[in-house]
Design an enzyme around this catalytic site. Structure first.
Site, short mmCIF file in Angstrom:
data_model
loop_
_atom_site.label_atom_id
_atom_site.label_comp_id
_atom_site.label_asym_id
_atom_site.label_seq_id
_atom_site.Cartn_x
_atom_site.Cartn_y
_atom_site.Cartn_z
N LYS A 93 0.84 -1.20 0.00
CA LYS A 93 0.00 0.00 0.00
C LYS A 93 0.88 1.26 0.00
O LYS A 93 2.08 1.17 0.29
CB LYS A 93 -0.93 -0.02 1.22
CG LYS A 93 -0.22 -0.03 2.56
CD LYS A 93 -1.17 -0.45 3.69
CE LYS A 93 -0.46 -0.45 5.02
NZ LYS A 93 -1.26 -1.11 6.08
N TYR A 117 15.74 30.92 6.21
CA TYR A 117 14.62 31.71 6.71
C TYR A 117 14.69 31.86 8.22
O TYR A 117 14.92 30.90 8.94
CB TYR A 117 13.30 31.03 6.36
CG TYR A 117 13.00 31.02 4.88
CD1 TYR A 117 12.92 32.21 4.15
CD2 TYR A 117 12.78 29.82 4.22
CE1 TYR A 117 12.64 32.20 2.79
CE2 TYR A 117 12.48 29.79 2.86
CZ TYR A 117 12.42 30.99 2.15
OH TYR A 117 12.13 30.97 0.83
#
Ligand SMILES: *Cc1c(COP(=O)(O)O)cnc(C)c1O
Length: 395
Positions: free
Chosen positions: A57, A287
């Site tokens: 999955k 940042y």
């Protein structure tokens, strides 16, 4: 590995046949030999009567579902497990013929139609769902029997009929037209825990559900219960099949299960150095200037970021490996790029390969290391790598 001894000019890049490094800024490497090794190790650990279902999955836990499915089926697995119908269809469209169990819930006309058409085998978790299936198959004039897998809830409190109603549920499904019971299964909630109490209780409930079913004169059906952790923890939980995800990808569900079998991590995450520069003492990086250089240092910019699946919360808490040397990540991780302090590697060049997860030389960084830092589990780390990263198979 590509190295430029001197800073090349633009024309050098254009003439250089390995100029392609600019187009592969970051990627996921999938080691098919390790994958095969893990399947063989598991196969050897299981008795001959126990089949191995590999759970693929979520794009095979981020590894790339088609190549993983093909490799595990060649190496000794006989079943595949997926969560959704589209995941099953993707495997069939790739030409995979092995039986596929859909572990998630399916209810709608479109889903049932697709299951019958693509020969995918659904999980049935309630009498209501079984009736919807039977009626829908009747309405679409299905002339064969759809194999279905009965899911019992023995303590996970997720999909499944309460184990105490197992007998009635199985009897109902047996009597319904168009359905054929292919297996009965349940899922464990705590198999990775050091304390086996809950797991043992779920095991006892599963056994007692099977006893109820047998007492109704129903032939003992095909049974399965174990995920990776239970497969490694206790052979009594193997039954006719085990459903293994994480261990096939080479990771251990828990530290105490490490000595059971030898697994090799399959996935590595790599990126290239896109720029190298010296920054002066007092210079802020990225940042928010969360990092300010305490002394002059050599900084490498790397072409991978949180939009690729390197969690931003790992900022300044992760390391990378270059030329077999561990170097610290500095400043906030940005969407597409992050920075490293590469003062330990003064001759580092642009274009060189950085290992973010994986092995290089004697150094290793595991998905578990990231998971520990982030207070999550390695399953989530693996599923987090985005499709922007090409999956590159290595043999
Ligand atoms: C995902 C899943 C598995 C595989 O779990 P791992 O811990 O990765 O081995 C097994 N069974 C079910 C029902 C699942 O949903």
């Amino acid at each position: 590995m590509l190295r430029h001894e001197q800073s090349p000019s633009i024309t050098d890049y254009q003439q250089c046949d390995t100029y392609a490094w600019f187009s592969q800024r970051a990627w996921v490497e999938v080691d098919l030999a390790a994958l095969s090794h893990n399947v063989q190790q598991l196969r050897r650990f299981l008795s001959a009567r126990t089949q191995l279902m590999v759970v693929v999955k979520a794009d095979a836990y981020g590894h790339g579902v088609v190549i993983v499915a093909q490799t595990v089926l060649k190496s000794g697995a006989s079943w595949l497990g997926v969560a959704t119908v589209p995941e099953g269809i993707q495997l069939r469209e790739a030409g995979i013929k092995a039986p596929i169990l859909i572990l998630g819930a399916t209810y709608t006309l479109e889903q049932i139609h697709a299951l019958a058409h693509w020969k995918l085998q659904p999980t049935l978790s309630s009498p209501k769902q079984a009736l919807i299936f039977s009626n829908t198959l009747e309405a679409i004039n299905c002339d064969s029997h759809l194999p279905v897998h009965i899911k019992l809830d023995t303590g996970m409190s997720r999909l499944g009929t309460d184990w105490q109603q197992a007998g009635e549920f199985v009897q109902l499904v047996q009597r319904l037209p168009h359905l054929k019971i292919a297996s009965i299964y349940s899922h464990l909630a705590t198999a990775d825990s050091l304390d086996p109490t809950v797991m043992n209780e779920q095991h006892t409930r599963f056994e007692s559900a099977i006893a109820q079913i047998k007492a109704m004169g129903i032939e003992p059906p095909y049974l399965h219960l174990a995920n990776s952790a239970a497969t490694l923890a206790d052979k009594r939980l193997h039954y006719d099949m085990v459903r293994v995800g994480l261990a096939v990808y080479g990771l251990y569900p828990a530290l105490h299960l490490r000595e059971r079998i030898d697994l090799k991590p399959v996935l590595q995450v790599k990126a290239r150095v896109t720029q190298v520069k010296n920054i002066a003492q007092g210079t802020g990086v990225s940042y928010g200037h969360q990092f300010v250089a305490e002394q002059e240092l050599r900084l490498a910019v790397v072409g991978i970021g949180y939009a690729d699946g390197v969690p931003r919360n790992l900022s300044q808490k992760m390391q990378a490996i270059i030329r077999g040397v561990r170097v610290p990540q500095i400043g906030t991780i940005t969407m597409d790029q992050l920075m490293l302090d590469v003062s330990a590697l003064p001759s580092l060049q642009e274009g060189e390969v950085v290992t973010l997860l994986g092995q290089q030389g004697d150094e290793n960084i595991y998905a578990e290391d990231w998971a520990t830092q982030l207070n999550t589990i390695s399953w989530e780390i693996l599923c987090g790598f985005k499709h922007r990263l090409p999956r590159v198979a290595v043999i």
